[in-house]
Design a protein around this motif. Sequence first.
Motif, PDB file in Angstrom:
ATOM      1  N   LYS A 195       9.919 -41.162  27.743  1.00  0.00           N
ATOM      2  CA  LYS A 195      10.663 -40.923  26.075  1.00  0.00           C
ATOM      3  C   LYS A 195      11.336 -39.026  26.674  1.00  0.00           C
ATOM      4  O   LYS A 195      12.511 -39.036  26.193  1.00  0.00           O
ATOM      5  N   LYS A 196      10.451 -38.557  26.978  1.00  0.00           N
ATOM      6  CA  LYS A 196      10.730 -37.447  26.600  1.00  0.00           C
ATOM      7  C   LYS A 196      11.370 -36.422  28.260  1.00  0.00           C
ATOM      8  O   LYS A 196      12.520 -35.473  27.456  1.00  0.00           O
ATOM      9  N   HIS A 222      13.409 -34.140  19.536  1.00  0.00           N
ATOM     10  CA  HIS A 222      14.472 -33.613  20.662  1.00  0.00           C
ATOM     11  C   HIS A 222      15.455 -34.983  21.204  1.00  0.00           C
ATOM     12  O   HIS A 222      16.020 -34.216  21.719  1.00  0.00           O
ATOM     13  N   THR A 223      15.079 -35.662  20.795  1.00  0.00           N
ATOM     14  CA  THR A 223      16.374 -36.682  20.789  1.00  0.00           C
ATOM     15  C   THR A 223      17.558 -36.643  20.926  1.00  0.00           C
ATOM     16  O   THR A 223      17.574 -37.032  19.627  1.00  0.00           O
ATOM     17  N   GLY A 238      10.332 -31.358  14.359  1.00  0.00           N
ATOM     18  CA  GLY A 238       8.671 -32.118  15.048  1.00  0.00           C
ATOM     19  C   GLY A 238       9.295 -33.154  16.641  1.00  0.00           C
ATOM     20  O   GLY A 238      10.644 -33.037  16.511  1.00  0.00           O
ATOM     21  N   TYR A 246      -0.013 -34.380  17.428  1.00  0.00           N
ATOM     22  CA  TYR A 246       0.028 -33.280  18.237  1.00  0.00           C
ATOM     23  C   TYR A 246      -0.111 -31.980  17.513  1.00  0.00           C
ATOM     24  O   TYR A 246       0.380 -31.315  15.890  1.00  0.00           O
ATOM     25  N   GLY A 262       8.009 -37.005  13.305  1.00  0.00           N
ATOM     26  CA  GLY A 262       7.028 -36.579  14.753  1.00  0.00           C
ATOM     27  C   GLY A 262       6.285 -37.954  15.171  1.00  0.00           C
ATOM     28  O   GLY A 262       6.897 -38.785  15.448  1.00  0.00           O
ATOM     29  N   GLY A 263       5.132 -38.195  15.569  1.00  0.00           N
ATOM     30  CA  GLY A 263       5.070 -38.444  16.304  1.00  0.00           C
ATOM     31  C   GLY A 263       4.758 -40.280  15.619  1.00  0.00           C
ATOM     32  O   GLY A 263       5.598 -40.930  15.586  1.00  0.00           O
ATOM     33  N   GLY A 286       8.211 -41.062  16.705  1.00  0.00           N
ATOM     34  CA  GLY A 286       7.610 -41.303  17.479  1.00  0.00           C
ATOM     35  C   GLY A 286       7.478 -42.537  17.965  1.00  0.00           C
ATOM     36  O   GLY A 286       7.559 -42.991  19.309  1.00  0.00           O
ATOM     37  N   ARG A 317      -5.924 -36.409  11.515  1.00  0.00           N
ATOM     38  CA  ARG A 317      -5.154 -35.597  10.593  1.00  0.00           C
ATOM     39  C   ARG A 317      -5.156 -36.033   9.098  1.00  0.00           C
ATOM     40  O   ARG A 317      -5.780 -35.971   7.438  1.00  0.00           O
ATOM     41  N   GLY A 349      -1.030 -31.917  13.701  1.00  0.00           N
ATOM     42  CA  GLY A 349       0.031 -32.597  12.737  1.00  0.00           C
ATOM     43  C   GLY A 349      -1.022 -34.454  13.191  1.00  0.00           C
ATOM     44  O   GLY A 349      -1.945 -34.053  13.885  1.00  0.00           O
ATOM     45  N   ASN A 350      -1.010 -35.178  13.653  1.00  0.00           N
ATOM     46  CA  ASN A 350      -1.757 -36.652  13.453  1.00  0.00           C
ATOM     47  C   ASN A 350      -0.988 -36.305  15.325  1.00  0.00           C
ATOM     48  O   ASN A 350      -2.555 -37.618  15.890  1.00  0.00           O
ATOM     49  N   THR A 399       9.730 -35.459  17.473  1.00  0.00           N
ATOM     50  CA  THR A 399      11.124 -36.340  18.237  1.00  0.00           C
ATOM     51  C   THR A 399      11.763 -36.584  18.551  1.00  0.00           C
ATOM     52  O   THR A 399      13.501 -36.789  18.315  1.00  0.00           O
TER      53      THR A 399
HETATM   54  P1  ATP Z   1       3.070 -37.118  13.429  1.00  0.00           P
HETATM   55  O1  ATP Z   1       1.746 -36.307  12.771  1.00  0.00           O
HETATM   56  O2  ATP Z   1       4.089 -37.528  12.338  1.00  0.00           O
HETATM   57  O3  ATP Z   1       1.981 -38.008  14.189  1.00  0.00           O
HETATM   58  P2  ATP Z   1       3.117 -34.949  14.540  1.00  0.00           P
HETATM   59  O4  ATP Z   1       3.169 -33.902  13.492  1.00  0.00           O
HETATM   60  O5  ATP Z   1       2.019 -34.126  14.989  1.00  0.00           O
HETATM   61  O6  ATP Z   1       3.078 -36.036  14.390  1.00  0.00           O
HETATM   62  P3  ATP Z   1       5.236 -33.618  16.498  1.00  0.00           P
HETATM   63  O7  ATP Z   1       4.610 -32.461  17.623  1.00  0.00           O
HETATM   64  O8  ATP Z   1       6.003 -33.449  15.313  1.00  0.00           O
HETATM   65  O9  ATP Z   1       3.758 -34.834  16.727  1.00  0.00           O
HETATM   66  O10 ATP Z   1       5.995 -35.397  17.174  1.00  0.00           O
HETATM   67  C1  ATP Z   1       5.282 -35.626  17.975  1.00  0.00           C
HETATM   68  C2  ATP Z   1       6.292 -36.579  19.150  1.00  0.00           C
HETATM   69  O11 ATP Z   1       7.397 -36.072  19.655  1.00  0.00           O
HETATM   70  C3  ATP Z   1       5.204 -37.632  20.374  1.00  0.00           C
HETATM   71  O12 ATP Z   1       5.690 -39.018  19.642  1.00  0.00           O
HETATM   72  C4  ATP Z   1       5.787 -37.218  20.773  1.00  0.00           C
HETATM   73  O13 ATP Z   1       6.252 -38.315  22.021  1.00  0.00           O
HETATM   74  C5  ATP Z   1       7.533 -36.709  20.714  1.00  0.00           C
HETATM   75  N1  ATP Z   1       8.384 -35.681  21.653  1.00  0.00           N
HETATM   76  C6  ATP Z   1       7.665 -34.861  21.930  1.00  0.00           C
HETATM   77  N2  ATP Z   1       8.674 -33.784  22.906  1.00  0.00           N
HETATM   78  C7  ATP Z   1       9.758 -35.333  22.763  1.00  0.00           C
HETATM   79  C8  ATP Z   1      10.709 -34.757  23.333  1.00  0.00           C
HETATM   80  N3  ATP Z   1      10.991 -33.956  24.403  1.00  0.00           N
HETATM   81  N4  ATP Z   1      11.801 -35.396  23.433  1.00  0.00           N
HETATM   82  C9  ATP Z   1      11.377 -36.506  22.940  1.00  0.00           C
HETATM   83  N5  ATP Z   1       9.913 -37.270  21.937  1.00  0.00           N
HETATM   84  C10 ATP Z   1       9.602 -36.153  22.112  1.00  0.00           C
END
Ligand code: ATP
Length: 564
Positions: free
Chosen positions: A284-285, A355-356, A351, A26, A213-214, A242, A82, A23-24, A353
């Motif tokens: 936030k987490k 978890h919110t 993704g 994680y 996601g983020g 996120g 990414r 991901g971008n 976010t």
């Molecule tokens: P993108 O490609 O959209 O940037 P991604 O697919 O790489 O994102 P994800 O792991 O799906 O990443 O999402 C990351 C986001 O989720 C981050 O903003 C992170 O702070 C948030 N996040 C991770 N765990 C939690 C949690 N427990 N509660 C709230 N937000 C969370």
Amino acid sequence: MAANGERKTVAPDQRCAIGLTFGNSYSSIACTIDDSAVVIANEDGDRQIPTVLSYVDGEEYVGNQAKAFLVRNANNTLVSFRDFLGQDFKSIDPTHCHAAAHPQDASDSVAFSVQDKAEGDASTLSVSEVATRYIRRLVQSASDYLGKQVTSAVLTIPTNFTDKQCEALIQAANNADLEVLQLIKEPVADVLAYDARPEAILEDKNIVVADLGGSRSDVAVVASRGGMYTILATAHDYEFAGVHLDKVLMDHFAKEFMKKNKDVDPRENARSLAKLKAESESAKKALSIGTNASFSVESLAEGIDFQTTINRLRYETVARNVLGGINRLIEGVVKSAGLDVLDIDEVILSGGTSHTPKIAANMRNIFPESTQIQAPSTNPSAINPSELQARGAALQASLIQEYETEDVDQSTHPAVTTVAHITNAIGIVSVGHDGEGFSLSSPPETAVPARRTIHINGPKEGGDVLIKVIEGNTHIKVTKPEPKPEKKDEEKDEEDSDFSDEEEEEDKREKVWKSGETLAEAAVRGLKKGSKVEVTVNVAADLGVTITAREVGGKGGVRGNIAA
Ligand code: ATP
Ligand code: MG
């Protein structure tokens, strides 16, 4: 290293395959153990590995270690790259690299300039090279965990990745010595992860997959019919994700800090901003698990330490614009699929976010009670939304790793995403002398070719029955609440104040079948008492329809064809 344009392939018996989500923000790696998917922790013990590389004194750091360097080594720290793969510099959004190494124009593609060696000048690294270095580290972590060299992977991609982006991703992986078995779309990986559970019931259903996601939120409506997945509609958003939740918390904490320390805004200094951002993301987490979170940073700005707390309600209030944007995005894509919330059987929240808790609670309010909301806070058996895609990819990898690369044909595997499908539903109406009966044969969006057989009760006393095959669809019937009985004039006056309450009573919304054109009719004659009629509807790939109707246990029957 694979030569440009040439794909790296590995013989099936030499493979060790994983699922990889890059991901971008994680990334995750997963493998299967005894047919169930397991997300692998890297050497730091992280399963969600920040997509970050950082160079300090010629040493390469990855994941959380690299992310920590955003405070004091931002220029040599690479983040959010990414989506830049396979894109022109002109079309990228560099916002998320603001406080890290800046993307540069390198003859239409994207590059970064970082000091990656202990001595000498900075290097210019193409985004492809950066992705390769990062993927190599993920593969290394997976290989260390498995105790053997990982050779191959199924990777997930957003539904709007262009061919050029896919090609660039495959090339970057190949350059890291990783064979790409298949690219599967992220929402399909999410659905696969859920459908692979032993307790999963594989019935026809409409699913909304919200991948929050983020830096981006991607939503898809997926029709699952007989184990085939069709993507009906997608939406992508870069304003409500996120980092935008981090931002509202950063502003909140910055204002709190400024109340105590007049004229010191921690957002105005790069290091303070980086600390503020990291701690806001942690808070936030924490607010996804607990109803309170602490925020504590040593020397936040001008050497001043800062400690405070925030509760979930306050967070949800300051975040309401972002949360509202996510709601609208999801409601919008259901509409653009031509569906109503009543048509949705399941909402999969995927993704980080996701978890919110408030997002899941909002989904619970938007969708009817019959819709399953798959999120940790609404369903204790939901799968960790941060792990879904890597798990789906690992399951897919274990399914296809025995095939020769050239035989991994998209259309022979459940990852099929674009197959022909019927737009309307097909239903069967039987008309006998004791009335009409109705059965649904194939719901809309059924992938073709499709063959469905249904049994219909014949007339109680036997005789003839007319079978009509009709095209149709469901529509939403809105019933106004029953008006209260008319009241006498004087009572009405007294109750005027209550009037608004009655108005608020909600309309009843339900799905009802609406018949369209009759496709075919067939008469089955001389049925025995109490017998059943078997009707088979066969929709060919070219959408031509063949119908057969016969008495169960009887001889003969009627058969008809309708050209596409
Ligand atoms: P993108 O490609 O959209 O940037 P991604 O697919 O790489 O994102 P994800 O792991 O799906 O990443 O999402 C990351 C986001 O989720 C981050 O903003 C992170 O702070 C948030 N996040 C991770 N765990 C939690 C949690 N427990 N509660 C709230 N937000 C969370
Ligand atoms: Mg993602």
